[in-house]
Design a protein around this motif. Structure first.
Motif, PDB file in Angstrom:
ATOM      1  N   ILE A 290       1.598  -3.006  -4.617  1.00 48.42           N
ATOM      2  CA  ILE A 290       1.096  -1.518  -4.991  1.00 48.42           C
ATOM      3  C   ILE A 290       0.580  -0.907  -3.708  1.00 48.42           C
ATOM      4  O   ILE A 290       1.320   0.196  -3.356  1.00 48.42           O
ATOM      5  N   GLU A 291       0.030  -1.471  -3.007  1.00 48.97           N
ATOM      6  CA  GLU A 291      -0.566  -0.698  -1.785  1.00 48.97           C
ATOM      7  C   GLU A 291       0.536  -0.780  -0.620  1.00 48.97           C
ATOM      8  O   GLU A 291       0.671   0.359   0.289  1.00 48.97           O
ATOM      9  N   GLU A 292       1.332  -1.839  -0.381  1.00 51.53           N
ATOM     10  CA  GLU A 292       2.266  -1.916   0.526  1.00 51.53           C
ATOM     11  C   GLU A 292       3.268  -0.569   0.268  1.00 51.53           C
ATOM     12  O   GLU A 292       3.830  -0.162   1.164  1.00 51.53           O
TER      13      GLU A 292
ATOM     14  N   LEU B  76       1.369   7.479  -6.209  1.00 53.80           N
ATOM     15  CA  LEU B  76       2.165   6.278  -6.238  1.00 53.80           C
ATOM     16  C   LEU B  76       1.446   4.826  -6.368  1.00 53.80           C
ATOM     17  O   LEU B  76       1.985   4.083  -7.111  1.00 53.80           O
ATOM     18  N   ARG B  77       0.260   4.795  -6.101  1.00 50.61           N
ATOM     19  CA  ARG B  77      -0.570   3.842  -6.036  1.00 50.61           C
ATOM     20  C   ARG B  77      -0.755   3.559  -7.713  1.00 50.61           C
ATOM     21  O   ARG B  77      -0.762   2.446  -8.245  1.00 50.61           O
ATOM     22  N   GLU B  78      -1.189   4.474  -8.427  1.00 54.21           N
ATOM     23  CA  GLU B  78      -1.420   4.679  -9.903  1.00 54.21           C
ATOM     24  C   GLU B  78      -0.180   4.245 -10.764  1.00 54.21           C
ATOM     25  O   GLU B  78      -0.169   3.300 -11.533  1.00 54.21           O
TER      26      GLU B  78
ATOM     27  N   GLN C 245      13.090  -1.921  -3.702  1.00 54.31           N
ATOM     28  CA  GLN C 245      11.827  -3.040  -3.686  1.00 54.31           C
ATOM     29  C   GLN C 245      11.700  -3.446  -4.973  1.00 54.31           C
ATOM     30  O   GLN C 245      11.710  -2.648  -5.937  1.00 54.31           O
ATOM     31  N   LEU C 246      11.815  -4.781  -5.080  1.00 53.40           N
ATOM     32  CA  LEU C 246      11.514  -5.525  -6.437  1.00 53.40           C
ATOM     33  C   LEU C 246       9.756  -5.560  -6.287  1.00 53.40           C
ATOM     34  O   LEU C 246       9.324  -6.236  -5.374  1.00 53.40           O
ATOM     35  N   LEU C 247       9.356  -5.217  -7.694  1.00 51.28           N
ATOM     36  CA  LEU C 247       7.962  -5.346  -7.742  1.00 51.28           C
ATOM     37  C   LEU C 247       7.651  -6.423  -8.457  1.00 51.28           C
ATOM     38  O   LEU C 247       7.614  -6.683  -9.621  1.00 51.28           O
ATOM     39  N   ARG C 248       7.221  -7.559  -7.376  1.00 46.51           N
ATOM     40  CA  ARG C 248       6.886  -8.863  -8.003  1.00 46.51           C
ATOM     41  C   ARG C 248       5.471  -9.332  -7.959  1.00 46.51           C
ATOM     42  O   ARG C 248       4.996 -10.006  -8.736  1.00 46.51           O
ATOM     43  N   ASP C 249       4.748  -8.715  -7.193  1.00 50.49           N
ATOM     44  CA  ASP C 249       3.331  -9.023  -6.778  1.00 50.49           C
ATOM     45  C   ASP C 249       2.622  -7.829  -6.575  1.00 50.49           C
ATOM     46  O   ASP C 249       2.718  -6.818  -6.171  1.00 50.49           O
ATOM     47  N   GLU C 250       1.274  -7.776  -6.936  1.00 47.05           N
ATOM     48  CA  GLU C 250       0.379  -6.595  -7.120  1.00 47.05           C
ATOM     49  C   GLU C 250       0.026  -6.344  -5.540  1.00 47.05           C
ATOM     50  O   GLU C 250      -0.298  -5.258  -5.363  1.00 47.05           O
ATOM     51  N   THR C 251       0.203  -7.057  -4.766  1.00 44.59           N
ATOM     52  CA  THR C 251      -0.116  -6.727  -3.288  1.00 44.59           C
ATOM     53  C   THR C 251       0.960  -5.608  -3.130  1.00 44.59           C
ATOM     54  O   THR C 251       0.672  -4.913  -1.841  1.00 44.59           O
TER      55      THR C 251
ATOM     56  N   LEU D  23       5.861   4.510   1.297  1.00 41.83           N
ATOM     57  CA  LEU D  23       6.454   5.679   0.968  1.00 41.83           C
ATOM     58  C   LEU D  23       5.795   6.867   1.494  1.00 41.83           C
ATOM     59  O   LEU D  23       6.268   7.800   1.609  1.00 41.83           O
ATOM     60  N   LYS D  24       4.323   6.753   1.748  1.00 40.85           N
ATOM     61  CA  LYS D  24       3.714   7.842   2.289  1.00 40.85           C
ATOM     62  C   LYS D  24       4.353   7.932   3.706  1.00 40.85           C
ATOM     63  O   LYS D  24       4.363   9.091   4.247  1.00 40.85           O
ATOM     64  N   GLU D  25       4.678   6.937   4.626  1.00 40.07           N
ATOM     65  CA  GLU D  25       5.094   6.982   5.976  1.00 40.07           C
ATOM     66  C   GLU D  25       6.616   7.440   5.830  1.00 40.07           C
ATOM     67  O   GLU D  25       6.737   8.416   6.774  1.00 40.07           O
ATOM     68  N   LEU D  26       7.453   7.466   4.738  1.00 34.71           N
ATOM     69  CA  LEU D  26       8.531   8.070   4.484  1.00 34.71           C
ATOM     70  C   LEU D  26       8.315   9.454   4.533  1.00 34.71           C
ATOM     71  O   LEU D  26       9.011  10.108   5.187  1.00 34.71           O
ATOM     72  N   PHE D  27       7.432   9.995   3.785  1.00 32.99           N
ATOM     73  CA  PHE D  27       7.146  11.305   3.460  1.00 32.99           C
ATOM     74  C   PHE D  27       6.804  12.085   4.999  1.00 32.99           C
ATOM     75  O   PHE D  27       7.088  13.178   5.132  1.00 32.99           O
ATOM     76  N   GLN D  28       5.872  11.117   5.751  1.00 32.71           N
ATOM     77  CA  GLN D  28       5.460  11.587   6.856  1.00 32.71           C
ATOM     78  C   GLN D  28       6.339  12.059   7.845  1.00 32.71           C
ATOM     79  O   GLN D  28       6.295  12.992   8.773  1.00 32.71           O
TER      80      GLN D  28
END
Length: 297
Positions: A109-111, A137-139, A101-107, A116-121
């Motif tokens: 962060i949550e997405e 991960l949010r941090e 995932q390329l991090l281009r936009d601050e939206t 990734l939480k869902e992946l761990f789930q």
């Protein structure tokens, strides 16, 4: 009668030399336009490869088929915005992996933290662990946007995978920032400490931030270190020519010969060891001017 016991399989974590060897291969690739592929690709290989090749403005990339299929599934060529040599592929929704995932936009962060939480789930049934992963991960992803100095709108690269059979997960995150030492140097109160400290190690300590006076903002690395120590997992931090690693609760730091622009984080979890972020926050002294509500999540 004699007593016998059979111990569980110990998770083998990625070693510091393994990561350094790959970073040296990437440096070779920048000079010679080719390098050796690892026998087994992990997220840290792909995140760093995408990071470097985007800086180089790559027009084509050839990988051996034994690792190319996996790289294609992890959407390496999509991240590079070039045509994959493996042709169109019907990719299923991410189950045991989180593609590049390329991090281009601050939206994002949550997405990204939610995904990734869902992946761990899918492999972890501990609510406390899932909350810890999500908060951490949010941090950390937020730090990419707080400390990066970008030229092309790309703040960082992230990808991940879980191995249910090996009971391990890896998350790799690299940013395009000014680096940890330069960032911490913006805090005049840290200048003396930085003269005799490894900046990557220092950045994982509680209360160390380049922007003091903003509550618990910027404590992502301290949270990551604390959670990985609880988990007996592995955290690897690389910035400039400095390295910090904690593995199975043991911390070490080093200075290496080669520079890495920005910051690279490699996180590996033992899926069988739960963590509790509430207990970690309870162990932190409250920052000046903060109260308990600042640490609700």
């Amino acid at each position: 009668m004699m007593s016998f016991s059979i111990k569980g399989i110990q998770v083998n974590f990625t070693s510091g030399p393994d990561i350094e060897y790959w970073l040296n291969q990437l440096k070779l690739m920048q000079m010679m336009r080719e390098c050796e592929a690892p026998r087994f690709l992990k997220p840290f290989h792909l995140a760093t490869l995408a990071h470097i090749l985007r800086q180089e403005g790559v027009g084509a990339l050839a990988l051996p088929k034994k690792v190319g299929d996996y790289a294609d599934t992890m959407q390496l060529w999509d991240a590079l915005e070039i045509t994959s040599p493996f042709g169109p592929k019907n990719r299923q929704a991410a189950g045991r992996y989180y593609p590049i995932q390329l991090l281009r936009d601050e939206t994002l962060i949550e997405e990204s933290a939610d995904a990734l939480k869902e992946l761990f789930q899918s492999v972890c049934d501990s609510p406390e662990t899932l909350d810890g992963v999500h908060t951490m991960l949010r941090e950390l992803i937020g730090n990419c946007f707080a400390h990066s100095a970008v030229k092309d709108g790309l703040y960082g690269v992230i990808c991940a995978q879980v191995w249910q059979g090996g009971r391990k997960a890896q998350i790799a995150l690299c940013d395009s920032g000014i680096g940890i030492r330069a960032s911490l140097s913006e805090n005049a109160l840290l200048l003396e400490k930085l003269q005799h400290s490894n900046s990557c190690d220092l950045a994982t300590e509680y209360g160390i931030t380049s922007k003091p006076g903003k509550g618990h903002s910027g404590y992502g690395l301290a949270v990551a270190r604390g959670l990985l120590q609880q988990n007996l997992g592995m955290l690897y931090v690389r910035s400039g020519n400095e390295v910090f690693r904690v593995c199975r609760g043991r911390a070490s730091s080093a200075t290496v010969a080669d520079q890495w622009a920005g910051t690279l984080l490699v996180i590996e979890w033992d899926l069988d060891n739960p963590v509790d972020i509430s207990a970690l926050y309870d162990s932190f002294p409250l920052p000046e001017g903060a109260d308990d509500d600042d640490f609700d999540f």
